[in-house]
Write a protein that holds these residues in place. Structure first.
Motif, short mmCIF file in Angstrom:
data_model
loop_
_atom_site.label_atom_id
_atom_site.label_comp_id
_atom_site.label_asym_id
_atom_site.label_seq_id
_atom_site.Cartn_x
_atom_site.Cartn_y
_atom_site.Cartn_z
N GLN A 1 0.75 -1.15 0.04
CA GLN A 1 0.02 -0.23 0.22
C GLN A 1 0.90 1.05 0.11
O GLN A 1 2.18 1.10 -0.01
CB GLN A 1 -1.08 0.06 1.04
CG GLN A 1 -1.77 -1.22 1.14
CD GLN A 1 -2.61 -1.04 2.32
OE1 GLN A 1 -3.13 0.11 2.19
NE2 GLN A 1 -3.47 -2.03 2.31
N ARG A 2 0.17 2.08 -0.12
CA ARG A 2 0.81 3.76 -0.50
C ARG A 2 -0.13 4.52 0.55
O ARG A 2 -0.88 4.87 1.47
CB ARG A 2 0.86 4.15 -1.53
CG ARG A 2 1.38 3.40 -2.56
CD ARG A 2 1.14 4.33 -4.10
NE ARG A 2 -0.78 3.93 -4.52
CZ ARG A 2 -0.82 4.07 -5.55
NH1 ARG A 2 0.29 4.49 -6.85
NH2 ARG A 2 -2.11 3.64 -6.01
N LEU B 1 10.71 4.98 -0.40
CA LEU B 1 10.58 6.31 0.32
C LEU B 1 10.77 6.84 -0.53
O LEU B 1 12.64 7.97 -0.75
CB LEU B 1 11.33 6.66 1.72
CG LEU B 1 11.56 5.37 2.63
CD1 LEU B 1 12.66 5.05 3.60
CD2 LEU B 1 10.32 5.30 3.45
N LEU B 2 10.26 7.79 -0.60
CA LEU B 2 10.29 9.14 -1.61
C LEU B 2 9.70 10.73 -0.94
O LEU B 2 9.05 11.25 -0.74
CB LEU B 2 8.66 9.04 -2.41
CG LEU B 2 8.77 7.67 -3.16
CD1 LEU B 2 8.33 8.23 -3.93
CD2 LEU B 2 10.34 7.69 -4.07
N LEU C 1 4.74 4.57 -9.70
CA LEU C 1 4.64 4.33 -8.37
C LEU C 1 3.22 3.08 -8.10
O LEU C 1 3.04 2.07 -7.64
CB LEU C 1 2.97 5.48 -7.52
CG LEU C 1 4.35 6.56 -7.50
CD1 LEU C 1 3.27 7.98 -6.76
CD2 LEU C 1 5.60 6.47 -6.59
N ALA C 2 2.18 2.71 -9.85
CA ALA C 2 1.33 2.11 -9.26
C ALA C 2 1.73 0.52 -9.93
O ALA C 2 1.55 -0.35 -9.32
CB ALA C 2 0.32 2.49 -11.33
N SER D 1 6.07 -1.24 -2.20
CA SER D 1 5.15 -0.46 -0.92
C SER D 1 6.08 0.98 -0.84
O SER D 1 7.05 1.25 -0.87
CB SER D 1 5.09 -1.16 1.13
OG SER D 1 5.13 -2.11 0.50
N ILE D 2 4.89 1.93 -0.38
CA ILE D 2 5.59 3.18 -0.55
C ILE D 2 5.27 4.61 0.39
O ILE D 2 3.84 4.33 1.17
CB ILE D 2 5.13 4.31 -1.99
CG1 ILE D 2 5.28 3.31 -2.98
CG2 ILE D 2 5.62 5.69 -2.60
CD1 ILE D 2 4.47 3.39 -4.43
N LEU D 3 5.66 5.09 0.88
CA LEU D 3 5.91 6.11 1.83
C LEU D 3 6.01 7.30 1.02
O LEU D 3 7.70 7.94 1.41
CB LEU D 3 6.06 5.62 2.84
CG LEU D 3 6.46 7.27 3.83
CD1 LEU D 3 5.25 7.16 4.96
CD2 LEU D 3 7.21 7.17 5.16
#
Length: 256
Positions: free
Chosen positions: A53-54, A178-179, A198-199, A207-209
């Motif tokens: 998840q993001r 991590l962006l 991202l997609a 996963s993305i934060l």
């Protein structure tokens, strides 16, 4: 498995199903604090991001967003508290955690005197990437930089450097991105590219934060909205159940 408990009034925390210990977390932060010269920057941060998840961190400059990302990336140390990355404890397994993370920040972490390809081959060797040249070329083509492989980083525009920084971050196929404002310096085409990257990452189970100052992109690009103010989590909600107008209103209420 520990869970993020209910804390600040008005915050909808990410809740894991009762009795379900199979929910895997990409990030689990517990009571994290950080100060600079006795000035608190992060105050008792508790967050959980499920894998795949993001989550977006919103807030004014100085809210603690960049500090939190740098600590999670292993580029800074917390004053107290703990965090786990995919179940790995940062106190004992930081090197393995770093191998699982791709980090894009304001600083591109590229060597200006080296060419685009020289930079990527260096980082490929650092991370032990097999067939690093082929991997780098494929990613450069994806971000539209395949014709700039022999150009030195210092000769590129800010937007072009940002695209190469994305390739550096993705080169070793990290599971967690991590962006810190990944859309910085990018034009419309660049922002569409970020959305695609991202997609693709979450489609593969990553996963993305990330952080951004663009509230519309925050809603479009994330599953979970978190707002920091004064080093605290002051608001948290699922993105799908918010409209842009509601987010703007909540942001203004808790930040201004």
């Amino acid at each position: 498995m520990s869970r993020v408990g209910k804390g600040t009034v008005g915050i909808q925390q990410i809740e894991l199903p009762d009795g379900d210990e199979t929910v895997a977390l990409a990030i689990e932060i517990s009571h994290l604090k950080k100060s600079y010269a006795l000035k608190p920057v992060l105050r008792n941060i508790n967050l959980a991001l499920p894998r795949g998840q993001r989550m977006v961190l919103l807030g004014a400059n100085g809210a603690g967003k960049t500090t939190l990302l740098r600590i999670l990336a292993g580029l800074g140390k917390a004053g107290s508290g703990t965090f786990l990355i995919e179940g790995l404890d940062s106190r004992y397994e930081l090197q393995e955690i770093r191998r699982r993370i791709g980090f894009v920040a304001h600083q591109p972490y590229l060597y200006e005197e080296l060419t685009v390809l020289e930079n990527l081959l260096f980082f490929g060797q650092l991370y032990g990437v097999k067939q690093a040249r082929e991997r780098a070329m494929a990613l450069l083509q994806q971000v539209g930089m395949e014709r700039r492989t022999k150009d030195r980083i210092r000769s590129l525009s800010r937007g072009q450097v940002q695209r190469v920084a994305w390739v550096r971050a993705l080169l070793h196929s990290p599971s967690l991105l991590l962006l810190d404002e990944p859309d910085t310096g990018l034009d419309q085409d660049g922002n569409r590219l970020v959305e695609v990257l991202l997609a693709e990452h979450t489609t593969r189970g990553g996963s993305i934060l990330f952080t951004t100052h663009n509230l519309e992109r925050a809603l479009t690009w994330s599953d979970h909205i978190v707002i920091l103010a004064g080093g605290r989590v002051v608001y948290q909600h699922e993105a799908a159940s918010l409209t842009h107008e509601e987010l703007v209103q909540r942001y203004q209420e808790v930040v201004t």
